[in-house]
Design an enzyme around this catalytic site. Structure first.
Site, PDB file in Angstrom:
ATOM      1  N   LYS A 104       4.714   0.750   9.265  1.00 18.32           N
ATOM      2  CA  LYS A 104       4.790   2.005   8.531  1.00 18.32           C
ATOM      3  C   LYS A 104       4.167   3.143   9.316  1.00 18.32           C
ATOM      4  O   LYS A 104       4.635   4.274   9.281  1.00 18.32           O
ATOM      5  CB  LYS A 104       4.038   1.863   7.202  1.00 18.32           C
ATOM      6  CG  LYS A 104       4.905   1.341   6.082  1.00 18.32           C
ATOM      7  CD  LYS A 104       4.141   1.318   4.775  1.00 18.32           C
ATOM      8  CE  LYS A 104       3.152   0.187   4.765  1.00 18.32           C
ATOM      9  NZ  LYS A 104       2.473  -0.010   3.482  1.00 18.32           N
TER      10      LYS A 104
ATOM     11  N   ARG B 133       5.116 -12.822   9.758  1.00 16.76           N
ATOM     12  CA  ARG B 133       5.801 -11.583   9.417  1.00 16.76           C
ATOM     13  C   ARG B 133       7.118 -11.493  10.183  1.00 16.76           C
ATOM     14  O   ARG B 133       7.303 -12.128  11.215  1.00 16.76           O
ATOM     15  CB  ARG B 133       4.929 -10.370   9.696  1.00 16.76           C
ATOM     16  CG  ARG B 133       4.424 -10.224  11.106  1.00 16.76           C
ATOM     17  CD  ARG B 133       3.360  -9.139  11.208  1.00 16.76           C
ATOM     18  NE  ARG B 133       3.914  -7.820  10.986  1.00 16.76           N
ATOM     19  CZ  ARG B 133       3.431  -6.949  10.102  1.00 16.76           C
ATOM     20  NH1 ARG B 133       2.396  -7.246   9.373  1.00 16.76           N
ATOM     21  NH2 ARG B 133       3.979  -5.764   9.977  1.00 16.76           N
TER      22      ARG B 133
ATOM     23  N   GLU C  40       0.868  -1.167   0.000  1.00 24.45           N
ATOM     24  CA  GLU C  40       0.000   0.000   0.000  1.00 24.45           C
ATOM     25  C   GLU C  40       0.911   1.224   0.000  1.00 24.45           C
ATOM     26  O   GLU C  40       1.789   1.335   0.863  1.00 24.45           O
ATOM     27  CB  GLU C  40      -0.891   0.007   1.255  1.00 24.45           C
ATOM     28  CG  GLU C  40      -1.861   1.156   1.230  1.00 24.45           C
ATOM     29  CD  GLU C  40      -2.745   1.246   2.470  1.00 24.45           C
ATOM     30  OE1 GLU C  40      -2.650   0.370   3.346  1.00 24.45           O
ATOM     31  OE2 GLU C  40      -3.512   2.219   2.534  1.00 24.45           O
TER      32      GLU C  40
HETATM   33  P1  ATP Z   1       2.813  -2.115   7.930  1.00 26.81           P
HETATM   34  O1  ATP Z   1       1.995  -2.739   9.011  1.00 26.81           O
HETATM   35  O2  ATP Z   1       4.232  -1.932   8.271  1.00 26.81           O
HETATM   36  O3  ATP Z   1       2.194  -0.898   7.342  1.00 26.81           O
HETATM   37  P2  ATP Z   1       1.578  -3.578   5.892  1.00 26.81           P
HETATM   38  O4  ATP Z   1       1.414  -5.040   5.909  1.00 26.81           O
HETATM   39  O5  ATP Z   1       0.395  -2.753   6.178  1.00 26.81           O
HETATM   40  O6  ATP Z   1       2.804  -3.210   6.792  1.00 26.81           O
HETATM   41  P3  ATP Z   1       1.661  -3.375   3.082  1.00 26.81           P
HETATM   42  O7  ATP Z   1       2.103  -2.260   2.231  1.00 26.81           O
HETATM   43  O8  ATP Z   1       0.226  -3.714   3.092  1.00 26.81           O
HETATM   44  O9  ATP Z   1       2.158  -3.064   4.537  1.00 26.81           O
HETATM   45  O10 ATP Z   1       2.540  -4.672   2.816  1.00 26.81           O
HETATM   46  C1  ATP Z   1       2.889  -5.174   1.563  1.00 26.81           C
HETATM   47  C2  ATP Z   1       3.283  -6.600   1.720  1.00 26.81           C
HETATM   48  O11 ATP Z   1       4.380  -6.728   2.626  1.00 26.81           O
HETATM   49  C3  ATP Z   1       2.143  -7.417   2.309  1.00 26.81           C
HETATM   50  O12 ATP Z   1       2.003  -8.597   1.566  1.00 26.81           O
HETATM   51  C4  ATP Z   1       2.578  -7.690   3.714  1.00 26.81           C
HETATM   52  O13 ATP Z   1       2.061  -8.897   4.168  1.00 26.81           O
HETATM   53  C5  ATP Z   1       4.096  -7.693   3.607  1.00 26.81           C
HETATM   54  N1  ATP Z   1       4.705  -7.322   4.883  1.00 26.81           N
HETATM   55  C6  ATP Z   1       4.504  -6.201   5.598  1.00 26.81           C
HETATM   56  N2  ATP Z   1       5.179  -6.219   6.754  1.00 26.81           N
HETATM   57  C7  ATP Z   1       5.853  -7.402   6.781  1.00 26.81           C
HETATM   58  C8  ATP Z   1       6.736  -8.027   7.719  1.00 26.81           C
HETATM   59  N3  ATP Z   1       7.071  -7.443   8.865  1.00 26.81           N
HETATM   60  N4  ATP Z   1       7.229  -9.233   7.401  1.00 26.81           N
HETATM   61  C9  ATP Z   1       6.912  -9.827   6.247  1.00 26.81           C
HETATM   62  N5  ATP Z   1       6.092  -9.303   5.325  1.00 26.81           N
HETATM   63  C10 ATP Z   1       5.560  -8.103   5.579  1.00 26.81           C
HETATM   64 MG    MG Z   2      -1.320  -2.468   5.167  1.00 31.60          MG
END
Ligand code: ATP
Ligand code: MG
Length: 564
Positions: A264, A254, A29
């Site tokens: 983020k 994760r 995102e």
């Molecule tokens: P955050 O909580 O840091 O904002 P998010 O999952 O909301 O992370 P996205 O932009 O939606 O961020 O993530 C893109 C991809 O990265 C998704 O498939 C998510 O599952 C993966 N991802 C995010 N954080 C991790 C992590 N700590 N370990 C492994 N994969 C991750």
């Molecule tokens: Mg997200």
């Protein structure tokens, strides 16, 4: 890479589930910069595709106009490329599918599987029930298909204000899985989108947009993190109702790292409140921060490989990440001399105008990296801590009456120190050198216990050196849900910030050979650690070095302790 995901793929190949195709995607995102957790997901998704002769798409999951921005889109593209992966011509945006998604929503309504609900967000929450109690049905649940079609159309054209209506799936308010209790599919947000502008005022929820985007792109294995395990029934329900191509969602744990924020949202708070210089502050666990700190793509990929892919959450020790960059730079970086906290040494019996150019190897473990010439003269700098006026028992460096070797040069002996009368601060150290002790042709037979680094005063180049420590003092659980807790968490993590995470040394000096050091290039400063030329603050006037990592390998110690 053999892991449980590869096993699933192997099984699918056997049963011909996806006609031997493997197609993954990385779906960020664009609401912030990528962090090291995303690197794990990138390495996994692109890695699985490469290992299976398949494809991996980059898809921006841009369904929430209020938090997203093209700055983030650009940074994400740059970071994925820098990590070494290529999406070729497969760059997609969920927003490209808004029209199709709308059509699918209409299809659901026509099948009697979705309805427009006028409960307020608060009422929807109240109707949802809890883990132990079933939810209650919305009074709008049994509207006719015609009425729903009409109302949804009205939502689209902007008749209703934000938050006044939503489109919900009609599933089961008594389901033990709360995600199946008539989840919201569309909401009204009258905000401009960074790509579609004002074309839309209704936006699909992630749970609706994601399976459809996966399906449209022909994704075979939709790999996501464990939080989405409970959403999988909804993912499957939607694709089954719509009777469209059905990818397999697979969840993995994760990445969490000790002393490291991995969200983020929290990272954005650090940036917005000015606790760090920006998203690429070298203390940030963002990919851009790690890049600026001096991490290499090779080291990050190696780290992601070593941590593997698991089905249950765990926390990785940050020393493993540090170990990976140390290993990488150990095999690449030239080894040079830098004096971080200089103190002046005058070699009284060395001729005043003489300059000798001494040969120094660039990396003692890699002879093929060659040698360079190092200037030596009567006045040199040594490290503050390499001199002790009243040495402790095991101190083998310079002290009054004692001898040490200057790396690549001579053995010197400390004769006397000159101090500031009023403060007692040491101003300069006077030594003598033994001309028969030149490195490489030492004829003296002398043995000394200490070897220290140094730089010729007249040749040394001034530099600023930045030493970093962890942003967080110690560990805390960031995996909290719910609004009140979120607030608490935000406050507590700010209180937990390490006030000494950045130390700037403005009087350091480095070898003249580093004048040509390209921005971003890494060095080992002998006895000090790995450093890189800062890409942002280095200018014609000032060269700035970031300490990437110290020389001490705490991971190797942990490994050793585990084995014994
Ligand atoms: P955050 O909580 O840091 O904002 P998010 O999952 O909301 O992370 P996205 O932009 O939606 O961020 O993530 C893109 C991809 O990265 C998704 O498939 C998510 O599952 C993966 N991802 C995010 N954080 C991790 C992590 N700590 N370990 C492994 N994969 C991750
Ligand atoms: Mg997200």
């Amino acid at each position: 890479m053999i892991n449980f995901i590869q096993n699933i793929i192997n099984e699918d190949k056997k049963t011909d589930k996806y006609e031997d195709r493997v197609h993954t995607r990385f779906p960020p995102e664009p609401n912030g910069y990528l962090h090291i957790g995303h690197a794990k997901s990138i390495c996994l998704n692109f890695g699985i595709a490469i290992a299976n002769g398949g494809l991996c798409n980059l898809r921006f999951d841009d369904t929430n106009p209020s938090k997203e921005d093209t700055e983030y889109v650009d940074s994400i593209k740059k970071d994925v490329k820098w990590l070494g992966f290529d999406w070729d011509d497969r760059l997609f945006y969920a927003s490209d599918y808004f029209e199709k998604m709308y059509d699918y929503a209409v299809q659901l309504i026509k099948k009697g599987k979705a309805y427009v609900c006028e409960l307020t967000p608060q009422e929807i929450r109240e109707h949802r029930g809890t883990l132990t109690q079933p939810g209650r049905e919305s009074p709008f649940r049994n509207r006719s298909i015609e009425e729903n079609l009409e109302l949804f159309e009205q939502m689209r054209v902007g008749t209703f204000p934000d938050g006044s209506r939503v489109l919900r799936a009609k599933i089961d308010m008594a389901s033990p899985n709360i995600n199946m209790r008539d989840p919201v599919l569309y909401r009204i947000i009258k905000a401009a989108h960074h790509r579609t502008g004002d074309k839309w005022c209704i936006y699909p929820m992630y749970d609706f947009a994601h399976p459809i985007s996966d399906s449209i792109e022909g994704i075979t294995h939709s790999i996501c993190t464990l939080e989405f395990e409970d959403h999988r029934p909804l993912y499957d329900w939607l694709l089954n109702c719509l009777e469209i191509f059905h990818p397999q969602q697979i969840e993995f744990a994760r990445l969490n790292i000790t002393n490291t924020l991995m969200s983020k949202r929290l990272l954005r708070q650090l940036v917005e409140e000015g606790h760090v210089q920006g998203w690429n502050d070298p203390r940030m666990p963002t990919i851009s921060g790690l890049r600026r700190r001096g991490y290499t793509p090779e080291a990050i990929r190696d780290f992601c490989e070593r941590i593997g892919v698991a089905k249950s959450n765990s926390v990785v020790d940050i020393s493993l990440l540090e170990h990976c960059i140390r290993e990488d730079l150990n095999a690449k970086a030239p080894r040079v001399m830098a004096v971080l906290r200089p103190i002046k040494v005058i070699i009284d019996n060395y001729p005043e105008d003489k300059v000798e150019w001494l040969e120094a190897e660039n990396n003692s473990q890699l002879p093929e990296m060659g040698t360079r010439q190092l200037p030596f003269s009567r006045e040199i700098y040594i490290e503050d801590e390499d001199f002790m006026e009243e040495p402790t028992k095991k101190y083998f460096r310079l002290s009054p009456g004692n001898e040490v070797r200057l790396k690549h040069a001579y053995i010197i002996k400390c004769e006397r120190v000159i101090k500031d009368e009023s403060t007692g601060k040491i101003l300069e150290i006077h030594c003598t050198y033994d001309p028969n002790t030149r490195s490489g042709d030492d004829t003296s037979g002398k043995k000394v216990k200490g070897t220290i680094h140094w730089l010729s005063v007249q040749h040394a180049m001034p530099a600023e050196v930045r030493l970093y420590d962890y942003l967080l003092l110690d560990d805390q659980d960031e995996e909290k849900e719910g609004e009140n807790e979120e607030r608490d968490e935000a406050d507590s993590f700010i209180a937990n910030l390490n006030p000494k995470s950045l130390v700037k040394l403005t009087n350091s000096v480095v070898e003249p050979s580093l004048a040509d050091g390209e921005k971003g290039s890494g060095y080992q400063f002998l006895r000090q650690g790995y450093f890189c030329v800062d890409i942002q603050d280095t200018s014609g006037e000032k060269i700035v070095f970031n300490r990437v990592v110290s020389l001490r390998d705490t991971w190797a110690k942990i490994e050793k302790a585990n084995k014994s």
